[in-house]
Design a protein around this motif. Structure first.
Motif, PDB file in Angstrom:
ATOM      1  N   GLY A 103      -3.895   8.850  -1.572  1.00 37.41           N
ATOM      2  CA  GLY A 103      -3.927   7.585  -0.941  1.00 37.41           C
ATOM      3  C   GLY A 103      -3.776   7.668   0.373  1.00 37.41           C
ATOM      4  N   LYS A 104      -3.793   8.799   0.698  1.00 38.05           N
ATOM      5  CA  LYS A 104      -3.574   8.970   2.179  1.00 38.05           C
ATOM      6  C   LYS A 104      -4.976   8.925   3.233  1.00 38.05           C
ATOM      7  CE  LYS A 104       0.907  10.242   2.174  1.00 38.05           C
ATOM      8  NZ  LYS A 104       1.892   9.412   2.968  1.00 38.05           N
ATOM      9  N   GLY A 105      -6.162   8.875   2.572  1.00 36.59           N
ATOM     10  CA  GLY A 105      -7.365   8.955   3.225  1.00 36.59           C
ATOM     11  C   GLY A 105      -7.627  10.368   3.518  1.00 36.59           C
ATOM     12  N   GLU A 106      -7.087  11.213   3.145  1.00 31.15           N
ATOM     13  CA  GLU A 106      -7.311  12.739   3.579  1.00 31.15           C
ATOM     14  C   GLU A 106      -7.921  13.536   2.834  1.00 31.15           C
ATOM     15  OE1 GLU A 106      -3.202  13.662   4.597  1.00 31.15           O
ATOM     16  OE2 GLU A 106      -3.387  12.553   6.544  1.00 31.15           O
ATOM     17  N   GLU A 107      -7.724  13.513   1.695  1.00 31.38           N
ATOM     18  CA  GLU A 107      -8.254  14.744   0.516  1.00 31.38           C
ATOM     19  C   GLU A 107      -9.261  13.879  -0.268  1.00 31.38           C
ATOM     20  OE1 GLU A 107      -6.072  18.213  -1.550  1.00 31.38           O
ATOM     21  OE2 GLU A 107      -4.600  16.646  -0.877  1.00 31.38           O
ATOM     22  N   ASP A 161      11.311   4.211   0.460  1.00 34.51           N
ATOM     23  CA  ASP A 161      12.064   4.368   1.388  1.00 34.51           C
ATOM     24  C   ASP A 161      11.638   5.319   2.354  1.00 34.51           C
ATOM     25  OD1 ASP A 161      13.831   2.239   0.531  1.00 34.51           O
ATOM     26  OD2 ASP A 161      15.343   3.825  -0.241  1.00 34.51           O
ATOM     27  N   ASP A 162      11.256   6.450   1.963  1.00 38.05           N
ATOM     28  CA  ASP A 162      10.770   7.657   2.805  1.00 38.05           C
ATOM     29  C   ASP A 162       9.682   6.892   3.605  1.00 38.05           C
ATOM     30  OD1 ASP A 162      12.542   9.443   2.238  1.00 38.05           O
ATOM     31  OD2 ASP A 162      11.323  10.934   0.923  1.00 38.05           O
ATOM     32  N   LEU A 163       8.768   6.750   3.022  1.00 35.56           N
ATOM     33  CA  LEU A 163       7.495   6.076   3.528  1.00 35.56           C
ATOM     34  C   LEU A 163       7.943   5.105   4.619  1.00 35.56           C
ATOM     35  CD1 LEU A 163       4.333   6.104   3.619  1.00 35.56           C
ATOM     36  CD2 LEU A 163       4.240   3.831   2.199  1.00 35.56           C
ATOM     37  N   LEU A 183      -4.225   4.131   1.802  1.00 29.91           N
ATOM     38  CA  LEU A 183      -3.856   2.782   1.220  1.00 29.91           C
ATOM     39  C   LEU A 183      -2.092   3.098   1.296  1.00 29.91           C
ATOM     40  CD1 LEU A 183      -6.289   2.354  -1.847  1.00 29.91           C
ATOM     41  CD2 LEU A 183      -6.113   1.205   0.446  1.00 29.91           C
ATOM     42  N   ASN A 184      -1.964   4.552   1.074  1.00 31.88           N
ATOM     43  CA  ASN A 184      -0.439   4.909   0.898  1.00 31.88           C
ATOM     44  C   ASN A 184       0.042   5.343   2.294  1.00 31.88           C
ATOM     45  OD1 ASN A 184       1.782   6.128   0.292  1.00 31.88           O
ATOM     46  ND2 ASN A 184       1.003   7.998  -0.826  1.00 31.88           N
ATOM     47  N   TYR A 185       0.159   3.979   2.955  1.00 35.12           N
ATOM     48  CA  TYR A 185       0.577   4.141   4.419  1.00 35.12           C
ATOM     49  C   TYR A 185       1.404   3.115   4.850  1.00 35.12           C
ATOM     50  CZ  TYR A 185      -3.211   1.782   6.838  1.00 35.12           C
ATOM     51  OH  TYR A 185      -4.224   0.643   7.315  1.00 35.12           O
TER      52      TYR A 185
END
Ligand code: HEC
Ligand code: HEC
Length: 284
Positions: free
Chosen positions: A61-65, A153-155, A81-83
């Motif tokens: 979901g990071k738009g990278e891979e 929490d990390d994100l 989406l994961n941001y």
């Protein structure tokens, strides 16, 4: 007679005790049940995501891979989406991304509405059967639950890096004079530009966006008073500012442009990347 009454009374009391005990445990049981239900919903959403969304939004979901069906890595075509800007909300449940999109309702509803109805004029397809897509209501909900589950929490404690982009391409060049064209060539692939524009040397044909092999010349003809550098710079930061005419499949659509509008945010951590991509595309 006496005995029956006593037995009856005892049975009654026992029943009440057992029922009362069960009633006391009910909230805990319900909570366990709803956790298990949520867990299953997220698991099922994960499967749907991997099969339908990862090719455009990236495996995590990071738009990278992103990979095509043959397992070859390709450029991602969807926003991450994961941001944090999408998932990390304030207490009124509105996130940076929702503010940017003028969305007045909640985060869950924002994500669900895009998944269900797609986003017209972009590559994001319609998914809900309600709008003619392939997915049932529960499948949409499960996919949304899976995306929301990335909030952590990390994100959300990662600092958000921003950069004030200079108004002109010259301003950028003044700040980053040594654009590295060779690195720009690699960045053109890793940012996913090649996923839509192909590779300007012709080794991969353009699929979604215009072929950019001649943009150093054509770029100067698009907007009155703009040099090619200024035009390419603005195209990357704000694809909607000017819509090119010819795309590989016909006239380019928009606004909104089918090109992703978040490169300015993504390059904020390393604005030199912009200078390198300009050097590559403009042959400087
Ligand atoms: C063919 C490529 C493609 C596929 C497949 C795809 N998307 Fe998208 N998606 C996009 C693009 C492109 C955008 C950004 C549209 C825009 O520019 O506003 C997007 C936007 C979104 C957004 C809104 C993000 C935001 O910040 O505005 C969500 C949520 C989303 N997609 C979820 C999904 C889910 C879930 C699936 C799978 C069921 C999926 N997408 C499949 C291309 C795709
Ligand atoms: C999701 C597909 C997609 C991605 C990814 C993408 N673009 Fe685009 N791009 C387009 C489309 C479609 C257009 C034409 C519509 C418009 O002008 O906005 C376009 C237009 C352009 C133009 C103007 C072209 C012309 O002929 O006028 C430039 C320059 C450009 N993109 C550069 C880039 C760069 C550099 C990247 C990577 C950092 C990139 N694009 C990533 C789809 C994409």
């Amino acid at each position: 007679m006496q005995v029956k009454v006593v037995i009856g009374t005892i049975t009654f009391m026992l029943t009440m005790m057992i029922m009362g005990f069960a009633a006391l445990r009910e909230p805990a049981r319900l909570e366990k049940f709803s956790h298990a239900f949520e867990g299953r919903s997220i698991e099922s959403g994960a499967r749907i995501y991997a099969g339908n969304c990862a090719t455009c939004h990236g495996v995590s979901g990071k738009g990278e891979e992103c990979y095509d069906t043959g397992g070859n890595q390709i450029g991602c075509r969807g926003l991450p989406l994961n941001y944090a800007p999408l998932l990390c909300g304030d207490n009124s449940d509105r996130t940076a991304r929702m503010n940017a999109m003028n969305w007045a309702s909640t985060k869950d509803a924002f994500i669900e509405s895009v998944v269900a109805a797609g986003r017209a004029g972009t590559a994001m397809p319609v998914w809900s059967a309600q709008f003619g897509g392939p997915m049932r209501e529960d499948e949409i909900k499960n996919t949304v639950a899976f995306i929301l589950n990335w909030e952590s929490d990390d994100l959300c404690s990662e600092p958000v890096v921003t950069f004030d982009w200079p108004a002109t391409a010259q301003g950028l060049v003044d700040e980053f004079p040594d654009g590295d064209a060779a690195n720009g060539e690699a960045l053109f692939v890793s940012y996913g530009c090649s996923g839509c524009h192909g590779v300007p040397d012709g080794s991969i044909p353009a699929a979604v966006g215009p072929d950019l092999s001649n943009i150093a010349v054509d770029g100067a003809t698009r907007v009155d008073g703009y040099s090619a550098a200024m035009y390419v710079y603005e195209s990357i930061l704000d694809p909607n500012a000017f819509i090119a005419e010819e795309c590989p499949t016909g006239p380019c659509l928009g606004p909104p442009s089918a090109m992703l509008a978040n490169f300015g945010e993504r390059m904020a951590e390393n604005p030199q990347d912009m200078a390198d991509i300009l050097a590559y595309l403009l042959g400087e």
